[in-house]
Design a protein around this motif. Structure first.
Motif, mmCIF file in Angstrom:
data_model
loop_
_atom_site.group_PDB
_atom_site.id
_atom_site.type_symbol
_atom_site.label_atom_id
_atom_site.label_comp_id
_atom_site.label_asym_id
_atom_site.label_seq_id
_atom_site.Cartn_x
_atom_site.Cartn_y
_atom_site.Cartn_z
ATOM 1 N N LEU A 58 -1.778 0.424 16.868
ATOM 2 C CA LEU A 58 -0.625 1.298 16.666
ATOM 3 C C LEU A 58 -1.027 2.681 16.179
ATOM 4 O O LEU A 58 -0.230 3.611 16.209
ATOM 5 C CB LEU A 58 0.332 0.658 15.654
ATOM 6 N N ASP A 59 -2.267 2.809 15.697
ATOM 7 C CA ASP A 59 -2.815 4.099 15.278
ATOM 8 C C ASP A 59 -1.953 4.765 14.208
ATOM 9 O O ASP A 59 -1.760 5.978 14.216
ATOM 10 C CB ASP A 59 -2.971 5.031 16.488
ATOM 11 N N GLY A 60 -1.435 3.980 13.279
ATOM 12 C CA GLY A 60 -0.685 4.558 12.177
ATOM 13 C C GLY A 60 -1.604 5.202 11.159
ATOM 14 O O GLY A 60 -2.770 4.803 11.010
ATOM 15 N N ARG A 61 -1.087 6.197 10.475
ATOM 16 C CA ARG A 61 -1.867 6.875 9.439
ATOM 17 C C ARG A 61 -0.924 7.417 8.376
ATOM 18 O O ARG A 61 0.279 7.548 8.623
ATOM 19 C CB ARG A 61 -2.700 8.000 10.042
ATOM 20 N N PRO A 62 -1.421 7.723 7.190
ATOM 21 C CA PRO A 62 -0.536 8.221 6.132
ATOM 22 C C PRO A 62 0.127 9.541 6.515
ATOM 23 O O PRO A 62 -0.517 10.446 7.066
ATOM 24 C CB PRO A 62 -1.481 8.406 4.934
ATOM 25 N N VAL A 63 1.420 9.630 6.206
ATOM 26 C CA VAL A 63 2.172 10.854 6.464
ATOM 27 C C VAL A 63 3.230 11.012 5.382
ATOM 28 O O VAL A 63 3.826 10.040 4.937
ATOM 29 C CB VAL A 63 2.819 10.828 7.876
ATOM 30 N N VAL A 64 3.417 12.250 4.928
ATOM 31 C CA VAL A 64 4.482 12.573 3.982
ATOM 32 C C VAL A 64 5.618 13.237 4.743
ATOM 33 O O VAL A 64 5.412 14.254 5.420
ATOM 34 C CB VAL A 64 3.987 13.507 2.857
ATOM 35 N N ILE A 65 6.804 12.651 4.656
ATOM 36 C CA ILE A 65 8.004 13.241 5.239
ATOM 37 C C ILE A 65 8.717 13.999 4.116
ATOM 38 O O ILE A 65 9.121 13.385 3.121
ATOM 39 C CB ILE A 65 8.941 12.168 5.825
ATOM 40 N N PRO A 66 8.862 15.306 4.228
ATOM 41 C CA PRO A 66 9.472 16.068 3.139
ATOM 42 C C PRO A 66 10.991 15.881 3.066
ATOM 43 O O PRO A 66 11.598 15.205 3.903
ATOM 44 C CB PRO A 66 9.108 17.515 3.463
ATOM 45 N N LYS A 81 7.772 20.889 1.637
ATOM 46 C CA LYS A 81 7.359 21.541 2.867
ATOM 47 C C LYS A 81 8.468 21.433 3.914
ATOM 48 O O LYS A 81 9.359 20.586 3.818
ATOM 49 C CB LYS A 81 6.067 20.915 3.395
ATOM 50 N N SER A 82 8.388 22.255 4.930
ATOM 51 C CA SER A 82 9.420 22.237 5.971
ATOM 52 C C SER A 82 9.143 21.198 7.045
ATOM 53 O O SER A 82 10.062 20.776 7.752
ATOM 54 C CB SER A 82 9.536 23.622 6.619
ATOM 55 N N VAL A 83 7.889 20.760 7.169
ATOM 56 C CA VAL A 83 7.515 19.801 8.207
ATOM 57 C C VAL A 83 6.651 18.705 7.590
ATOM 58 O O VAL A 83 6.045 18.888 6.529
ATOM 59 C CB VAL A 83 6.738 20.487 9.351
ATOM 60 N N PRO A 84 6.581 17.556 8.238
ATOM 61 C CA PRO A 84 5.741 16.465 7.716
ATOM 62 C C PRO A 84 4.265 16.841 7.667
ATOM 63 O O PRO A 84 3.787 17.703 8.417
ATOM 64 C CB PRO A 84 5.989 15.330 8.721
ATOM 65 N N THR A 85 3.550 16.161 6.771
ATOM 66 C CA THR A 85 2.108 16.352 6.631
ATOM 67 C C THR A 85 1.413 15.041 6.930
ATOM 68 O O THR A 85 1.658 14.029 6.282
ATOM 69 C CB THR A 85 1.741 16.810 5.209
ATOM 70 N N GLU A 86 0.529 15.061 7.919
ATOM 71 C CA GLU A 86 -0.207 13.866 8.317
ATOM 72 C C GLU A 86 -1.620 13.938 7.771
ATOM 73 O O GLU A 86 -2.236 15.005 7.715
ATOM 74 C CB GLU A 86 -0.236 13.771 9.848
ATOM 75 N N PHE A 87 -2.159 12.782 7.354
ATOM 76 C CA PHE A 87 -3.471 12.728 6.742
ATOM 77 C C PHE A 87 -4.388 11.817 7.552
ATOM 78 O O PHE A 87 -4.140 10.611 7.630
ATOM 79 C CB PHE A 87 -3.371 12.193 5.305
ATOM 80 N N PRO A 88 -5.440 12.366 8.151
ATOM 81 C CA PRO A 88 -6.399 11.505 8.852
ATOM 82 C C PRO A 88 -7.164 10.649 7.860
ATOM 83 O O PRO A 88 -7.427 11.058 6.725
ATOM 84 C CB PRO A 88 -7.318 12.504 9.566
ATOM 85 N N ILE A 89 -7.510 9.450 8.280
ATOM 86 C CA ILE A 89 -8.254 8.531 7.423
ATOM 87 C C ILE A 89 -9.742 8.848 7.501
ATOM 88 O O ILE A 89 -10.307 8.987 8.580
ATOM 89 C CB ILE A 89 -8.019 7.072 7.852
ATOM 90 N N ASN A 90 -10.366 8.953 6.329
ATOM 91 C CA ASN A 90 -11.814 9.095 6.239
ATOM 92 C C ASN A 90 -12.377 7.749 5.797
ATOM 93 O O ASN A 90 -11.998 7.231 4.758
ATOM 94 C CB ASN A 90 -12.181 10.196 5.233
ATOM 95 N N HIS A 91 -13.293 7.191 6.562
ATOM 96 C CA HIS A 91 -13.781 5.836 6.293
ATOM 97 C C HIS A 91 -15.023 5.808 5.406
ATOM 98 O O HIS A 91 -15.683 4.790 5.308
ATOM 99 C CB HIS A 91 -14.115 5.137 7.617
ATOM 100 N N SER A 92 -15.317 6.903 4.725
ATOM 101 C CA SER A 92 -16.610 6.970 4.037
ATOM 102 C C SER A 92 -16.547 6.730 2.545
ATOM 103 O O SER A 92 -17.570 6.536 1.911
ATOM 104 C CB SER A 92 -17.248 8.345 4.282
ATOM 105 N N GLN A 93 -15.362 6.743 1.934
ATOM 106 C CA GLN A 93 -15.312 6.689 0.480
ATOM 107 C C GLN A 93 -14.115 5.878 0.011
ATOM 108 O O GLN A 93 -12.985 6.142 0.408
ATOM 109 C CB GLN A 93 -15.238 8.115 -0.096
ATOM 110 N N GLN A 94 -14.360 4.888 -0.837
ATOM 111 C CA GLN A 94 -13.282 4.066 -1.339
ATOM 112 C C GLN A 94 -12.387 4.876 -2.272
ATOM 113 O O GLN A 94 -12.852 5.695 -3.054
ATOM 114 C CB GLN A 94 -13.832 2.841 -2.077
#
Length: 327
Positions: free
Chosen positions: A26-34, A309-322
């Motif tokens: 599904l390729d979901g990732r963290p996003v903040v909806i303002p 913010k006026s638009v959502p902010t999406e955050f790509p996942i970094n797999h290198s650090q817990q």
């Protein structure tokens, strides 16, 4: 197919966690909806509005659709599959908010401040049998919601209407309906964390084979019925921890129901697997995501800047650090 669990830390904070189990990425990732967003809807040209900010796992399919998250008031929720049970309206209704099933969680998190507040708004909701573009069909869903007070409820929409029920065990999986799962718990009254006592059969003494025998009979398969039983047991008896260690404890609880690729195949040969685990901290307005590929945990905390913010902010996942802070 998914599992969700509500959890109280020893320091008084509530968390909601879930596994996302599905057969294609599904390729979901963290996003903040303002705050104060308008969304187009697949159910009605009018769309729908949200007033509260929220963060969770989502995907942009023309607009963002979230499947779990927590809002700025601490209300959290997750959408789970409800196949062969969910039934929605065939037509939009005037003077109501008309939504497709995959849009309901956005509407809940964007407008309700608590479980009780949601109860007051459900009379305005009409869920329409409208397909999601990603799958080409309407998605059969039900929802678990929880708030900072400890209130936890399940929302199901069936042929006889809306059912909004208190969840006394803080767990939800998939079909059958939630009431059935609660009744089925009565088949497992023998489960306990301590060994069963010795037995005597006509003078012949028998003893259990060591610690852990109290859980004999707990189902170990990946059906929703068995995952419900296991998660209720794990939630009940997992040692209490402070809020600082709650995500770690929840990760261990969900270990018991995580589905590796290849062990749960559908009739068409596709494999349902746990694509990620999501953890929602209702006090600190933080969303944690633990993807399948490397099990590292990343987090996003809502700030005033993100919420305004006026638009959502999406955050790509970094797999290198817990426990990497995403920004």
């Amino acid at each position: 197919m998914c599992t969700s669990v509500n959890f109280l830390s020893t320091t008084g904070d509530y968390f909601l966690a879930r596994t996302m189990d599905f057969d294609f990425n599904l390729d979901g990732r963290p996003v903040v909806i303002p705050r104060h967003q308008h969304f187009n809807s697949d159910a009605h040209d009018a769309g729908y509005d949200t007033k509260l900010a929220f963060v969770g796992a989502g995907k942009n399919i023309g607009s963002y659709i979230l499947v779990d998250g927590v809002n700025e008031k601490g209300l959290s929720g997750a959408a789970l599959y409800f196949s062969d049970e969910a039934q929605y309206s065939d037509q939009p209704q005037s003077h109501k908010t008309n939504l497709a099933s995959h849009e309901v969680l956005n509407w809940i998190l964007g407008n309700a401040e608590s479980c009780a507040d949601l109860a007051n708004q459900l009379g305005d909701l009409n869920v329409v049998n409208s397909p999601i573009k990603l799958l080409g069909q309407a998605v059969p869903l039900h929802w678990i919601v929880a708030d900072r007070s400890g209130d936890c409820r399940v929302l199901e929409i069936k042929a006889d209407g809306i059912h909004y029920m208190t969840d006394p065990v803080g767990v939800m999986t998939n079909s059958p309906d939630f009431t059935w799962h609660l009744q089925n718990l009565s088949n497992y009254t023998e489960l306990q964390p301590t060994p069963h006592p010795d037995r005597n059969y006509n003078g012949y003494q028998i003893s259990s084979f060591g610690p852990g025998s109290g859980a004999l009979g707990m189902p170990g398969d990946y059906t929703s019925v068995s995952r419900f039983i296991r998660t209720v047991f794990m939630r009940q008896y997992t040692e209490g921890v402070s809020s600082k260690n709650a995500i770690n404890a929840l990760s261990h609880i969900l270990n018991s129901v995580e589905i590796p690729k290849g062990v749960k195949l559908k009739a068409n040969g596709q494999s349902d697997y746990t694509q990620y685990r999501g953890y929602m901290d209702m006090s600190n307005l933080t969303y944690y995501m633990q993807p399948y590929d490397d099990q590292s945990i990343s987090k996003v905390t809502m700030t005033e800047a993100l919420m305004n913010k006026s638009v959502p902010t999406e955050f790509p996942i970094n797999h290198s650090q817990q426990y990497q802070e995403l920004n």
